[in-house]
Design an enzyme around this catalytic site. Structure first.
Site, PDB file in Angstrom:
ATOM      1  N   ASN A   6      76.333   3.263  36.414  1.00  0.00           N
ATOM      2  CA  ASN A   6      77.224   2.465  35.575  1.00  0.00           C
ATOM      3  C   ASN A   6      77.854   3.362  34.507  1.00  0.00           C
ATOM      4  OD1 ASN A   6      78.459   0.549  33.982  1.00  0.00           O
ATOM      5  ND2 ASN A   6      76.565  -0.374  33.219  1.00  0.00           N
ATOM      6  N   TRP A   7      79.113   3.715  34.733  1.00  0.00           N
ATOM      7  CA  TRP A   7      79.781   4.640  33.799  1.00  0.00           C
ATOM      8  C   TRP A   7      80.228   3.951  32.514  1.00  0.00           C
ATOM      9  CZ3 TRP A   7      83.468   7.862  37.509  1.00  0.00           C
ATOM     10  CH2 TRP A   7      82.685   8.767  38.232  1.00  0.00           C
ATOM     11  N   LYS A   8      80.178   2.636  32.479  1.00  0.00           N
ATOM     12  CA  LYS A   8      80.648   1.877  31.310  1.00  0.00           C
ATOM     13  C   LYS A   8      82.076   2.329  30.943  1.00  0.00           C
ATOM     14  CE  LYS A   8      75.894   1.230  29.991  1.00  0.00           C
ATOM     15  NZ  LYS A   8      74.907   0.994  28.960  1.00  0.00           N
ATOM     16  N   HIS A  91      75.916  -8.022  32.536  1.00  0.00           N
ATOM     17  CA  HIS A  91      75.297  -6.907  31.808  1.00  0.00           C
ATOM     18  C   HIS A  91      75.087  -7.350  30.357  1.00  0.00           C
ATOM     19  CE1 HIS A  91      74.697  -3.077  29.843  1.00  0.00           C
ATOM     20  NE2 HIS A  91      74.395  -2.581  31.028  1.00  0.00           N
ATOM     21  N   GLU A  93      75.539  -5.946  27.629  1.00  0.00           N
ATOM     22  CA  GLU A  93      76.640  -5.628  26.713  1.00  0.00           C
ATOM     23  C   GLU A  93      77.742  -6.693  26.819  1.00  0.00           C
ATOM     24  OE1 GLU A  93      77.167  -1.647  28.100  1.00  0.00           O
ATOM     25  OE2 GLU A  93      75.288  -1.077  27.137  1.00  0.00           O
ATOM     26  N   GLU A 159      66.983  -5.305  33.210  1.00  0.00           N
ATOM     27  CA  GLU A 159      67.315  -4.309  32.181  1.00  0.00           C
ATOM     28  C   GLU A 159      66.902  -4.832  30.801  1.00  0.00           C
ATOM     29  OE1 GLU A 159      70.700  -1.536  33.370  1.00  0.00           O
ATOM     30  OE2 GLU A 159      71.636  -3.335  32.605  1.00  0.00           O
ATOM     31  N   GLY A 165      69.810   2.638  26.593  1.00  0.00           N
ATOM     32  CA  GLY A 165      70.334   3.691  25.728  1.00  0.00           C
ATOM     33  C   GLY A 165      69.397   4.126  24.617  1.00  0.00           C
ATOM     34  N   SER A 201      67.503   3.389  30.203  1.00  0.00           N
ATOM     35  CA  SER A 201      67.026   4.755  29.911  1.00  0.00           C
ATOM     36  C   SER A 201      66.428   5.480  31.110  1.00  0.00           C
ATOM     37  CB  SER A 201      66.023   4.738  28.752  1.00  0.00           C
ATOM     38  OG  SER A 201      66.668   4.342  27.576  1.00  0.00           O
TER      39      SER A 201
END
Ligand code: PGA
Length: 250
Positions: A6-8, A91, A93, A159, A165, A201
């Site tokens: 997942n490159w976000k 997700h 976020e 997650e 992160g 992570s």
């Protein structure tokens, strides 16, 4: 085994191009599927570059309608048209910054399935819920409210928000318990077996430890997927892990 990168909202054309140059000569295993989730604007660019490489591409999100007046959104139809096979939904976020709800995630998942995209539905508790012993109940609620009523195949990504992160990962027992529970509730509710990925992570150092946990069917990698060498180290570890287990079974 599934590795989701997942490159976000990261990388640009130049860095994607040099990323793919490394992938050209890499020997992929047919037992470990790699799927990259670039920013939406780069899906077409990446999809053209990886034409002859056995990896997949996916969207980081899709809207819960198939078309209409939704400025800035992307539909499952467009993702499919530009070569996506998967889409990440819910997700944390997006749940936090875009106020996505279990209900809207469920609708998006239904549209994704309708247009032949496999949804990867993310669930995960925050630190307070984990510390107060509420993690299992919270995840059960998320699962119950956001998985589609009918599906042939979906993937769940567990997650924990406090792990994303931060460099912190749950204890192996906590991952084992949660993955087992997620599989059990979905089997009970939908009579379907699902794959459950762990995310938060994940890196080259902890991948073996994570994959050795029962019921972990792969990983969703954020930060460590942005550097090709880190991502391929994770991929290589997954291949080794599978080979070791096959030998062990024999
Ligand atoms: P991380 O992100 O690997 O950087 O923790 C994972 C994710 O948000 O999917």
């Amino acid at each position: 085994m599934f590795i989701a990168a997942n490159w976000k909202m990261n990388l640009d054309k130049k860095s994607i191009q040099s990323f793919v140059e490394y992938l050209q000569s890499y020997k992929f295993s047919k037992n470990v599927q790699l799927c990259i989730f670039p920013p939406t604007i780069y899906i077409d660019f990446l999809s053209n570059l990886i034409r002859n490489i056995p990896i997949s591409i996916g969207g980081q999100n899709c809207h819960h309608q198939s078309f209409g007046a939704f400025t800035g959104e992307v539909s499952a139809i467009s993702l499919k048209e530009f070569g996506c096979d998967y889409v990440i939904l819910g997700h944390s976020e997006r749940r936090i910054y875009n106020k996505e709800t279990n209900e809207s995630i469920k609708k998006s998942a239904q549209f994704a399935i309708e247009y032949n995209l496999s949804p990867i539905i993310c669930v995960g508790e925050n630190l307070e819920q984990r510390e107060n012993g509420k993690a299992i109940d919270f995840i059960e609620k998320q699962i119950t409210n956001c998985i589609p009523d009918e599906f042939k195949e979906i993937i769940i990504a567990y997650e924990p928000i406090w792990s994303i992160g931060t460099g912190k990962i749950p204890h192996q027992d906590e991952i084992r318990e949660m993955h087992k529970y997620i599989k059990e509730i979905i089997l009970l509710k939908s009579k379907k077996k699902v794959k459950v990925l762990y995310g938060g992570s994940v890196n080259e150092q902890n991948i073996q430890e994570i994959l050795s946990v029962n019921n972990v069917d792969g990983v969703l990698v954020g930060g460590a997927s942005l550097k090709i060498k880190d991502l391929l180290a994770i991929y290589g570890s997954a291949v080794k892990h599978l080979e070791k287990n096959l030998i062990f079974k024999d």
